[in-house]
Design a protein around this motif. Structure first.
Motif, PDB file in Angstrom:
ATOM      1  N   VAL A  16      80.241 -76.004  35.685  1.00  0.00           N
ATOM      2  CA  VAL A  16      80.966 -76.771  34.904  1.00  0.00           C
ATOM      3  C   VAL A  16      81.315 -78.066  36.014  1.00  0.00           C
ATOM      4  N   THR A  17      81.944 -77.741  36.891  1.00  0.00           N
ATOM      5  CA  THR A  17      82.579 -78.816  38.083  1.00  0.00           C
ATOM      6  C   THR A  17      81.480 -79.830  38.202  1.00  0.00           C
ATOM      7  N   THR A  18      80.217 -78.915  38.602  1.00  0.00           N
ATOM      8  CA  THR A  18      79.072 -79.625  39.097  1.00  0.00           C
ATOM      9  C   THR A  18      78.448 -80.653  37.943  1.00  0.00           C
ATOM     10  N   VAL A  19      78.475 -80.057  36.605  1.00  0.00           N
ATOM     11  CA  VAL A  19      77.831 -80.944  35.524  1.00  0.00           C
ATOM     12  C   VAL A  19      78.961 -82.055  35.352  1.00  0.00           C
ATOM     13  N   VAL A  20      80.052 -81.915  35.466  1.00  0.00           N
ATOM     14  CA  VAL A  20      81.144 -83.121  35.385  1.00  0.00           C
ATOM     15  C   VAL A  20      80.946 -84.041  36.661  1.00  0.00           C
ATOM     16  N   LEU A  21      80.519 -83.465  37.733  1.00  0.00           N
ATOM     17  CA  LEU A  21      80.514 -84.531  39.022  1.00  0.00           C
ATOM     18  C   LEU A  21      79.308 -85.351  38.633  1.00  0.00           C
ATOM     19  N   ALA A  22      78.086 -84.699  38.376  1.00  0.00           N
ATOM     20  CA  ALA A  22      76.889 -85.404  38.092  1.00  0.00           C
ATOM     21  C   ALA A  22      77.114 -86.210  36.810  1.00  0.00           C
ATOM     22  N   SER A  23      77.729 -86.149  35.917  1.00  0.00           N
ATOM     23  CA  SER A  23      77.817 -86.952  34.782  1.00  0.00           C
ATOM     24  C   SER A  23      78.740 -88.273  35.261  1.00  0.00           C
ATOM     25  N   LEU A  24      79.691 -88.156  36.516  1.00  0.00           N
ATOM     26  CA  LEU A  24      80.633 -89.205  36.977  1.00  0.00           C
ATOM     27  C   LEU A  24      79.846 -90.011  37.774  1.00  0.00           C
ATOM     28  N   LEU A  25      79.196 -89.262  38.995  1.00  0.00           N
ATOM     29  CA  LEU A  25      78.708 -89.568  40.001  1.00  0.00           C
ATOM     30  C   LEU A  25      77.140 -89.150  40.060  1.00  0.00           C
ATOM     31  N   PRO A  26      76.292 -89.556  39.370  1.00  0.00           N
ATOM     32  CA  PRO A  26      74.717 -89.051  39.590  1.00  0.00           C
ATOM     33  C   PRO A  26      74.190 -89.574  40.966  1.00  0.00           C
ATOM     34  N   ALA A  27      73.482 -88.799  41.293  1.00  0.00           N
ATOM     35  CA  ALA A  27      72.541 -89.046  42.604  1.00  0.00           C
ATOM     36  C   ALA A  27      71.294 -89.901  42.297  1.00  0.00           C
ATOM     37  N   SER A  28      71.417 -91.016  43.092  1.00  0.00           N
ATOM     38  CA  SER A  28      70.504 -91.920  42.829  1.00  0.00           C
ATOM     39  C   SER A  28      69.869 -92.634  44.066  1.00  0.00           C
ATOM     40  N   GLY A  29      68.608 -93.163  44.043  1.00  0.00           N
ATOM     41  CA  GLY A  29      67.964 -93.971  45.290  1.00  0.00           C
ATOM     42  C   GLY A  29      67.767 -93.070  46.373  1.00  0.00           C
ATOM     43  N   ARG A  30      67.910 -93.220  47.760  1.00  0.00           N
ATOM     44  CA  ARG A  30      67.731 -92.538  48.726  1.00  0.00           C
ATOM     45  C   ARG A  30      68.337 -90.976  48.877  1.00  0.00           C
ATOM     46  N   PHE A  31      69.681 -91.125  48.268  1.00  0.00           N
ATOM     47  CA  PHE A  31      70.306 -89.917  48.181  1.00  0.00           C
ATOM     48  C   PHE A  31      69.765 -88.765  47.185  1.00  0.00           C
ATOM     49  N   ALA A  32      69.135 -89.329  46.050  1.00  0.00           N
ATOM     50  CA  ALA A  32      68.614 -88.566  45.277  1.00  0.00           C
ATOM     51  C   ALA A  32      67.356 -87.720  45.861  1.00  0.00           C
ATOM     52  N   GLN A  33      66.391 -88.722  46.487  1.00  0.00           N
ATOM     53  CA  GLN A  33      65.415 -88.221  47.416  1.00  0.00           C
ATOM     54  C   GLN A  33      65.643 -87.298  48.480  1.00  0.00           C
ATOM     55  N   ALA A  34      66.938 -87.285  49.155  1.00  0.00           N
ATOM     56  CA  ALA A  34      67.371 -86.615  50.205  1.00  0.00           C
ATOM     57  C   ALA A  34      67.602 -85.033  49.520  1.00  0.00           C
ATOM     58  N   LEU A  35      68.262 -85.438  48.156  1.00  0.00           N
ATOM     59  CA  LEU A  35      68.882 -84.271  47.453  1.00  0.00           C
ATOM     60  C   LEU A  35      67.645 -83.173  47.074  1.00  0.00           C
ATOM     61  N   GLU A  36      66.564 -83.911  46.649  1.00  0.00           N
ATOM     62  CA  GLU A  36      65.230 -83.209  46.056  1.00  0.00           C
ATOM     63  C   GLU A  36      64.795 -82.398  47.272  1.00  0.00           C
ATOM     64  N   VAL A  37      64.900 -82.967  48.442  1.00  0.00           N
ATOM     65  CA  VAL A  37      64.069 -81.980  49.522  1.00  0.00           C
ATOM     66  C   VAL A  37      65.152 -80.745  50.034  1.00  0.00           C
ATOM     67  N   ALA A  38      66.487 -81.197  49.947  1.00  0.00           N
ATOM     68  CA  ALA A  38      67.557 -80.152  50.331  1.00  0.00           C
ATOM     69  C   ALA A  38      67.565 -78.936  49.021  1.00  0.00           C
ATOM     70  N   THR A  39      67.208 -79.453  47.831  1.00  0.00           N
ATOM     71  CA  THR A  39      67.138 -78.332  46.850  1.00  0.00           C
ATOM     72  C   THR A  39      66.113 -77.526  47.091  1.00  0.00           C
ATOM     73  N   THR A  40      64.791 -77.985  47.595  1.00  0.00           N
ATOM     74  CA  THR A  40      63.461 -77.331  47.578  1.00  0.00           C
ATOM     75  C   THR A  40      63.923 -76.214  48.849  1.00  0.00           C
ATOM     76  N   VAL A  41      64.512 -76.657  50.075  1.00  0.00           N
ATOM     77  CA  VAL A  41      64.743 -75.992  50.975  1.00  0.00           C
ATOM     78  C   VAL A  41      65.784 -74.820  50.674  1.00  0.00           C
ATOM     79  N   ALA A  42      66.797 -75.287  50.069  1.00  0.00           N
ATOM     80  CA  ALA A  42      68.139 -74.448  49.697  1.00  0.00           C
ATOM     81  C   ALA A  42      67.157 -72.977  48.765  1.00  0.00           C
ATOM     82  N   VAL A  43      66.424 -73.529  47.553  1.00  0.00           N
ATOM     83  CA  VAL A  43      65.890 -72.517  46.821  1.00  0.00           C
ATOM     84  C   VAL A  43      65.061 -71.373  47.476  1.00  0.00           C
ATOM     85  N   SER A  44      64.079 -72.104  48.463  1.00  0.00           N
ATOM     86  CA  SER A  44      63.157 -71.310  48.956  1.00  0.00           C
ATOM     87  C   SER A  44      64.011 -70.143  50.051  1.00  0.00           C
ATOM     88  N   LEU A  45      65.050 -70.661  50.694  1.00  0.00           N
ATOM     89  CA  LEU A  45      65.914 -69.779  51.611  1.00  0.00           C
ATOM     90  C   LEU A  45      66.724 -68.733  50.525  1.00  0.00           C
TER      91      LEU A  45
END
Length: 339
Positions: A16-45
């Motif tokens: 719930v906290t994560t959804v609220v955070l994404a609603s108030l401060l959504p990732a965009s731009g280069r941060f969103a691109q870096a987040l996409e790489v991080a999520t792929t690595v984290a899920v594979s791990l």
């Protein structure tokens, strides 16, 4: 005790906290691109560690009970999708089109592992069979989920080619799982001693994917497209779906002459849907701008299944208090109930 099962667990509060955070401060731009790489690595791990943690002995101990496993697989990949499809004319008007797409996606997902085994243990069910069924469901989901979603959503442009999605899911989830399992002889001891490491990766990877998915959805106007009435309707849809599956699996197990321990395993393994598998799969199967709405039903269903099955498991435990319990191998350590 039953009342505590009706309260959200810590992981749900993190979601719930994560959804609220994404609603108030959504990732965009280069941060969103870096987040996409991080999520792929984290899920594979995450799936690498789940593979390393899976006990081959537990699977062998329960693999012979093929009738039970067929019933669980049928409930997971046939009953759920049929109910979602058949009830669509009645239930879709309660929610938005994207939210019901999320319901159909939920219906195609594999079962949980940790929470299903924990509830079977609490209810004094057949734990070796539960370990085998739940683990097999996770592996079968790599192939079955994209195919079932493709059949249910033939007109949905947000989803790509199911066969292509199956390949990407296999690469991101199944391959790390297999590699981890092959390395289990060298990693199992470390993971047992460092259960906190598994918990951090388990919860952290899901929270990362949820944050990324909701960031995309919020930027594309998720909360302006989902009225409060649709969220209330989603609660009703999830309750109807869970109630029907619990009723049908219980009735079927008794009708087919299974023992009480086997019935417990069928009910708890056949009624669960995996958040651990579902969130990464949604990220692969659907376009980024709709993934947030797709995983919202899964998040709600996840908490609902924990609360309802927690109460149900205690009722089963009381009913079987005077009957012999099935043999109980050690439960997987580090259960975060996030499965």
């Amino acid at each position: 005790m039953a009342r505590s099962r009706l309260l959200p667990d810590n992981f749900t509060l993190y979601l719930v906290t994560t959804v609220v955070l994404a609603s108030l401060l959504p990732a965009s731009g280069r941060f969103a691109q870096a987040l996409e790489v991080a999520t792929t690595v984290a899920v594979s791990l995450l799936f690498f560690l789940h593979g390393a943690k899976l006990s081959r002995q537990a699977i062998v101990a329960g693999i012979g009970h093929w009738r039970l496993h067929l019933v669980v697989v049928a409930s997971t990949f046939v009953l759920f999708p049929l109910l979602g499809w058949a009830l669509r004319p009645v239930l879709q008007p309660l929610v938005t089109r994207d939210l019901y797409t999320g319901i159909l996606f939920l219906c195609a997902l594999p079962a949980t592992v940790q929470s299903a085994i924990a509830f079977v243990s609490m209810a004094r069910g057949n734990i070796p069979a539960a370990v085998c069924s739940a683990s097999a469901s996770t592996l079968l989901g790599v192939a079955f989920t994209p195919l079932v979603v493709g059949l249910l959503l033939t007109q949905n442009a947000a989803m790509g080619d199911p066969l292509d999605a199956m390949g990407r899911i296999g690469l991101q989830l199944l391959l790390p799982f297999i590699v981890g399992h092959l390395l289990r002889p060298w990693l199992a001891g470390f993971l047992q001693r460092r259960a906190s490491v598994m918990k951090v990766v388990d919860q952290g990877s899901i929270l990362l994917v949820v944050y990324a998915a909701f960031s995309h959805a919020v930027i594309d106007g998720l909360w302006t497209q989902v009225p409060l009435s649709a969220l209330a309707g989603l609660l009703v849809v999830c309750a109807v779906l869970l109630g029907l599956v619990l009723t049908i699996t219980t009735w079927s197990a008794r009708r087919m002459g299974f023992s009480k321990e086997d019935e417990i395993t069928i009910v708890f393994c056949g009624s669960k849907k995996s958040l651990v598998s579902g969130v990464p799969m949604a990220n692969v199967l659907f376009a980024a701008n709709v993934a947030g709405a797709i995983v919202l039903p899964l998040m709600l269903f996840h908490q609902m299944q924990l609360m309802v099955c927690g109460v149900l498991a205690q009722r089963y435990a009381r009913r079987t208090a005077d009957s012999p319990a099935a043999p109980k191998p050690a439960l997987p350590k580090g259960d975060t109930r996030a499965g």
